[in-house]
Design a protein around this motif. Structure first.
Motif, mmCIF file in Angstrom:
data_model
loop_
_atom_site.group_PDB
_atom_site.id
_atom_site.type_symbol
_atom_site.label_atom_id
_atom_site.label_comp_id
_atom_site.label_asym_id
_atom_site.label_seq_id
_atom_site.Cartn_x
_atom_site.Cartn_y
_atom_site.Cartn_z
ATOM 1 N N VAL A 190 0.844 -1.194 0.000
ATOM 2 C CA VAL A 190 0.000 0.000 0.000
ATOM 3 C C VAL A 190 0.884 1.250 0.000
ATOM 4 O O VAL A 190 0.572 2.241 -0.640
ATOM 5 C CB VAL A 190 -0.960 -0.002 1.214
ATOM 6 C CG1 VAL A 190 -1.699 1.316 1.332
ATOM 7 C CG2 VAL A 190 -1.936 -1.171 1.109
ATOM 8 N N ASN A 191 2.012 1.168 0.694
ATOM 9 C CA ASN A 191 2.967 2.274 0.759
ATOM 10 C C ASN A 191 4.349 1.765 0.329
ATOM 11 O O ASN A 191 5.174 1.417 1.171
ATOM 12 C CB ASN A 191 3.025 2.825 2.187
ATOM 13 C CG ASN A 191 4.106 3.873 2.372
ATOM 14 O OD1 ASN A 191 4.648 4.418 1.413
ATOM 15 N ND2 ASN A 191 4.431 4.152 3.617
ATOM 16 N N PRO A 192 4.604 1.689 -0.974
ATOM 17 C CA PRO A 192 5.892 1.155 -1.434
ATOM 18 C C PRO A 192 7.096 1.935 -0.910
ATOM 19 O O PRO A 192 8.167 1.366 -0.746
ATOM 20 C CB PRO A 192 5.819 1.279 -2.960
ATOM 21 C CG PRO A 192 4.392 1.466 -3.287
ATOM 22 C CD PRO A 192 3.744 2.077 -2.089
ATOM 23 N N TYR A 193 6.916 3.213 -0.601
ATOM 24 C CA TYR A 193 8.032 4.025 -0.092
ATOM 25 C C TYR A 193 8.575 3.466 1.224
ATOM 26 O O TYR A 193 9.757 3.611 1.513
ATOM 27 C CB TYR A 193 7.588 5.477 0.138
ATOM 28 C CG TYR A 193 7.078 6.170 -1.094
ATOM 29 C CD1 TYR A 193 7.946 6.575 -2.106
ATOM 30 C CD2 TYR A 193 5.724 6.417 -1.260
ATOM 31 C CE1 TYR A 193 7.478 7.196 -3.243
ATOM 32 C CE2 TYR A 193 5.245 7.044 -2.390
ATOM 33 C CZ TYR A 193 6.118 7.430 -3.374
ATOM 34 O OH TYR A 193 5.659 8.047 -4.494
ATOM 35 N N GLY A 194 7.703 2.835 2.009
ATOM 36 C CA GLY A 194 8.122 2.306 3.301
ATOM 37 C C GLY A 194 9.124 1.180 3.203
ATOM 38 O O GLY A 194 9.837 0.886 4.157
ATOM 39 N N TYR A 195 9.201 0.516 2.056
ATOM 40 C CA TYR A 195 10.152 -0.578 1.856
ATOM 41 C C TYR A 195 11.549 -0.051 1.549
ATOM 42 O O TYR A 195 12.520 -0.774 1.635
ATOM 43 C CB TYR A 195 9.745 -1.421 0.637
ATOM 44 C CG TYR A 195 8.557 -2.331 0.824
ATOM 45 C CD1 TYR A 195 8.739 -3.702 0.965
ATOM 46 C CD2 TYR A 195 7.260 -1.845 0.800
ATOM 47 C CE1 TYR A 195 7.660 -4.558 1.080
ATOM 48 C CE2 TYR A 195 6.172 -2.691 0.921
ATOM 49 C CZ TYR A 195 6.383 -4.037 1.055
ATOM 50 O OH TYR A 195 5.304 -4.884 1.174
ATOM 51 N N LEU A 196 11.625 1.195 1.131
ATOM 52 C CA LEU A 196 12.877 1.735 0.607
ATOM 53 C C LEU A 196 13.844 2.089 1.732
ATOM 54 O O LEU A 196 13.426 2.515 2.804
ATOM 55 C CB LEU A 196 12.602 2.947 -0.267
ATOM 56 C CG LEU A 196 11.617 2.696 -1.422
ATOM 57 C CD1 LEU A 196 11.380 3.975 -2.193
ATOM 58 C CD2 LEU A 196 12.118 1.597 -2.336
#
Length: 124
Positions: free
Chosen positions: A117-123
């Motif tokens: 849902v929030n791909p930025y959080g994986y970065l």
């Protein structure tokens, strides 16, 4: 460092790896897949960032009687664990023809797995 088979098969070290494992498992399970690309946004290696949705069951029913909704990566860092759970579930479904066929026959029942849902959080 030694990783267990479970870690190797389902857990990922990067967003891109998690996404690839999820999409591969979703295809193997026969899920209807929709990808919502975050236009103009890229990961640190230039990879596409997207919210991927795998739908199983009565996939064409826009108003199902029963819906199981599972999301991963809402806040970010927990995305890797949620992704592993989703990938494991889809892999088990892909291995079980009887269960997959029964799910496909259940009118009014749908499963939707929303990956990252929030791909930025994986970065990093």
């Amino acid at each position: 460092e030694h990783r267990s088979s479970m870690e190797e098969d389902y857990f990922a070290d990067t967003y891109q790896e998690a996404r690839e494992k999820f999409l591969k498992a979703a295809k193997a399970a026969g899920a209807k897949i929709e990808s919502l690309e975050l236009k103009g946004q890229k990961g640190p290696e230039g990879e596409t960032l997207a919210i991927d949705i795998a739908v199983l069951g009565d996939v064409n029913n826009s108003n199902p009687e029963s819906l199981l909704l599972h999301t991963s990566g809402v806040h970010g860092p927990e995305g890797f664990a949620g992704s592993a759970i989703q990938t494991w579930f889809l892999t088990q479904l892909a291995k079980n023809d009887e269960l997959r066929n029964e799910l496909g026959r259940k009118k009014g029942t749908k499963i939707a797995l929303v990956h990252a849902v929030n791909p930025y959080g994986y970065l990093p």
